[in-house]
Design a protein around this motif. Sequence first.
Motif, PDB file in Angstrom:
ATOM      1  N   LEU A  86      37.292  33.028  46.907  1.00  9.92           N
ATOM      2  CA  LEU A  86      36.644  33.653  45.751  1.00  9.92           C
ATOM      3  C   LEU A  86      37.621  33.711  44.583  1.00  9.92           C
ATOM      4  O   LEU A  86      38.780  34.126  44.741  1.00  9.92           O
ATOM      5  N   THR A  87      37.164  33.308  43.427  1.00 13.76           N
ATOM      6  CA  THR A  87      37.991  33.467  42.222  1.00 13.76           C
ATOM      7  C   THR A  87      38.080  34.956  41.882  1.00 13.76           C
ATOM      8  O   THR A  87      37.290  35.782  42.382  1.00 13.76           O
ATOM      9  N   ILE A  88      38.994  35.286  41.026  1.00 12.05           N
ATOM     10  CA  ILE A  88      39.149  36.685  40.631  1.00 12.05           C
ATOM     11  C   ILE A  88      37.883  37.209  39.958  1.00 12.05           C
ATOM     12  O   ILE A  88      37.492  38.360  40.148  1.00 12.05           O
ATOM     13  N   GLY A  89      37.217  36.330  39.186  1.00  7.96           N
ATOM     14  CA  GLY A  89      35.973  36.737  38.540  1.00  7.96           C
ATOM     15  C   GLY A  89      34.872  37.012  39.541  1.00  7.96           C
ATOM     16  O   GLY A  89      34.116  37.977  39.400  1.00  7.96           O
ATOM     17  N   GLN A  90      34.769  36.137  40.566  1.00  5.99           N
ATOM     18  CA  GLN A  90      33.748  36.329  41.599  1.00  5.99           C
ATOM     19  C   GLN A  90      34.024  37.594  42.408  1.00  5.99           C
ATOM     20  O   GLN A  90      33.115  38.356  42.721  1.00  5.99           O
ATOM     21  N   MET A  91      35.289  37.794  42.753  1.00  2.19           N
ATOM     22  CA  MET A  91      35.664  38.993  43.514  1.00  2.19           C
ATOM     23  C   MET A  91      35.339  40.261  42.719  1.00  2.19           C
ATOM     24  O   MET A  91      34.822  41.242  43.264  1.00  2.19           O
ATOM     25  N   ALA A  92      35.623  40.226  41.436  1.00  2.00           N
ATOM     26  CA  ALA A  92      35.350  41.389  40.592  1.00  2.00           C
ATOM     27  C   ALA A  92      33.849  41.647  40.507  1.00  2.00           C
ATOM     28  O   ALA A  92      33.401  42.798  40.631  1.00  2.00           O
ATOM     29  N   GLU A  93      33.065  40.610  40.314  1.00  2.00           N
ATOM     30  CA  GLU A  93      31.616  40.781  40.171  1.00  2.00           C
ATOM     31  C   GLU A  93      30.989  41.297  41.455  1.00  2.00           C
ATOM     32  O   GLU A  93      30.133  42.190  41.426  1.00  2.00           O
ATOM     33  N   LEU A  94      31.409  40.759  42.596  1.00  2.00           N
ATOM     34  CA  LEU A  94      30.852  41.186  43.876  1.00  2.00           C
ATOM     35  C   LEU A  94      31.164  42.651  44.183  1.00  2.00           C
ATOM     36  O   LEU A  94      30.414  43.319  44.893  1.00  2.00           O
ATOM     37  N   ASN A  95      32.270  43.156  43.644  1.00  2.00           N
ATOM     38  CA  ASN A  95      32.705  44.518  43.974  1.00  2.00           C
ATOM     39  C   ASN A  95      32.556  45.494  42.811  1.00  2.00           C
ATOM     40  O   ASN A  95      33.102  46.596  42.852  1.00  2.00           O
ATOM     41  N   ARG A  96      31.811  45.077  41.797  1.00  2.00           N
ATOM     42  CA  ARG A  96      31.526  45.964  40.658  1.00  2.00           C
ATOM     43  C   ARG A  96      32.803  46.543  40.046  1.00  2.00           C
ATOM     44  O   ARG A  96      32.929  47.733  39.814  1.00  2.00           O
ATOM     45  N   THR A  97      33.767  45.655  39.831  1.00  2.00           N
ATOM     46  CA  THR A  97      34.995  46.072  39.165  1.00  2.00           C
ATOM     47  C   THR A  97      35.323  45.027  38.104  1.00  2.00           C
ATOM     48  O   THR A  97      34.481  44.199  37.766  1.00  2.00           O
ATOM     49  N   THR A  98      36.527  45.052  37.566  1.00  2.00           N
ATOM     50  CA  THR A  98      36.896  44.114  36.499  1.00  2.00           C
ATOM     51  C   THR A  98      38.080  43.261  36.929  1.00  2.00           C
ATOM     52  O   THR A  98      38.870  43.643  37.816  1.00  2.00           O
ATOM     53  N   THR A  99      38.204  42.123  36.290  1.00  2.00           N
ATOM     54  CA  THR A  99      39.353  41.262  36.578  1.00  2.00           C
ATOM     55  C   THR A  99      40.652  41.947  36.171  1.00  2.00           C
ATOM     56  O   THR A  99      41.683  41.764  36.818  1.00  2.00           O
ATOM     57  N   GLN A 100      40.592  42.756  35.112  1.00  2.00           N
ATOM     58  CA  GLN A 100      41.786  43.483  34.674  1.00  2.00           C
ATOM     59  C   GLN A 100      42.253  44.440  35.771  1.00  2.00           C
ATOM     60  O   GLN A 100      43.452  44.569  36.032  1.00  2.00           O
ATOM     61  N   THR A 101      41.306  45.124  36.416  1.00  2.00           N
ATOM     62  CA  THR A 101      41.649  46.041  37.504  1.00  2.00           C
ATOM     63  C   THR A 101      42.265  45.289  38.671  1.00  2.00           C
ATOM     64  O   THR A 101      43.289  45.713  39.234  1.00  2.00           O
ATOM     65  N   LEU A 102      41.676  44.146  39.053  1.00  2.00           N
ATOM     66  CA  LEU A 102      42.223  43.369  40.166  1.00  2.00           C
ATOM     67  C   LEU A 102      43.612  42.854  39.851  1.00  2.00           C
ATOM     68  O   LEU A 102      44.492  42.811  40.721  1.00  2.00           O
ATOM     69  N   ARG A 103      43.850  42.444  38.627  1.00  2.00           N
ATOM     70  CA  ARG A 103      45.189  41.988  38.246  1.00  2.00           C
ATOM     71  C   ARG A 103      46.209  43.124  38.347  1.00  2.00           C
ATOM     72  O   ARG A 103      47.367  42.910  38.741  1.00  2.00           O
ATOM     73  N   HIS A 104      45.770  44.330  37.969  1.00  2.00           N
ATOM     74  CA  HIS A 104      46.669  45.493  38.076  1.00  2.00           C
ATOM     75  C   HIS A 104      46.974  45.782  39.544  1.00  2.00           C
ATOM     76  O   HIS A 104      48.140  46.041  39.896  1.00  2.00           O
TER      77      HIS A 104
END
Length: 278
Positions: free
Chosen positions: A6-24
């Motif tokens: 899963l790309t970071i965008g896909q992971m973020a969308e599936l988990n109702r969060t943001t790419t910025q949060t995942l990067r942090h």
Amino acid sequence: MDLGKLTIGQMAELNRTTTQTLRHYDKIGLLSPCCTDPHTGYRYYHINQSARLDMIQYLKACGIQLEEIKQQLETDDPREIRERLARQYATITKTIEMLAKSRSAIARSITNYERYDSLPKNETIFLEHTPARKIYLHVSDKNFFEQNDSGYEMMLRELKSSLHEKELPASYFCNVGTIVRKKYLDKNELFSNEVFVFVEEDYSGPGAIETIPEGTFLSLCSREFFKEAELARKLIHHAANAGYTIAGDYICEVIAEFPVFNDAPRGMFFKIQIPIAV
């Protein structure tokens, strides 16, 4: 969609969060992509990592800090989760109690500003029936009637420190007042070394708590801080001339406060009141 890549965008969308949060989360070592494509250098998440992200989001929603969450997820002991949640539960419970007290204090202030609109402004003496009120008291070594405005401020500092020591919210520090006990009134003395704030009727916390009884009060309002002694004697004299019997303690309460500029004395509209037997 490849659930193992899963790309970071896909992971973020599936988990109702943001790419910025995942990067942090990746930056602080809390949750990082599980694999890297050797040809492109792209990093990917696995859908199974959603379980760890669910735990992070749950603990964060409970108010637990990310550093604590990281420490928690580095162990495999459910007892630590239970103990951490128990501590957070106690913290949230205390916060709710403090907010409830603040809400009550704000409601009293709103009511007082509404009272300000309807109360006489020209030092007219009037009768009113007042319900019972509960107060938090602080006893000072100063007599209010021997103080100037600076001395009064020092008495209020003592009261504020007392509230702080008892871990009561700063919002209580409004609608303050002073008391002259009936024993001094009976001797025609103005002595007041007790300052107070009003608390809610169901207050059962720490501190010296007292209830001002319900009754009929002879009252007078003013904005002239330095005239209180004069106005108090005027009220007492009026009660005697009208044939009223003083039935309790003299109370002075601040109804409304006004903006203060630099080192000017506190601006206030106060009401002095004496319970009487009609």
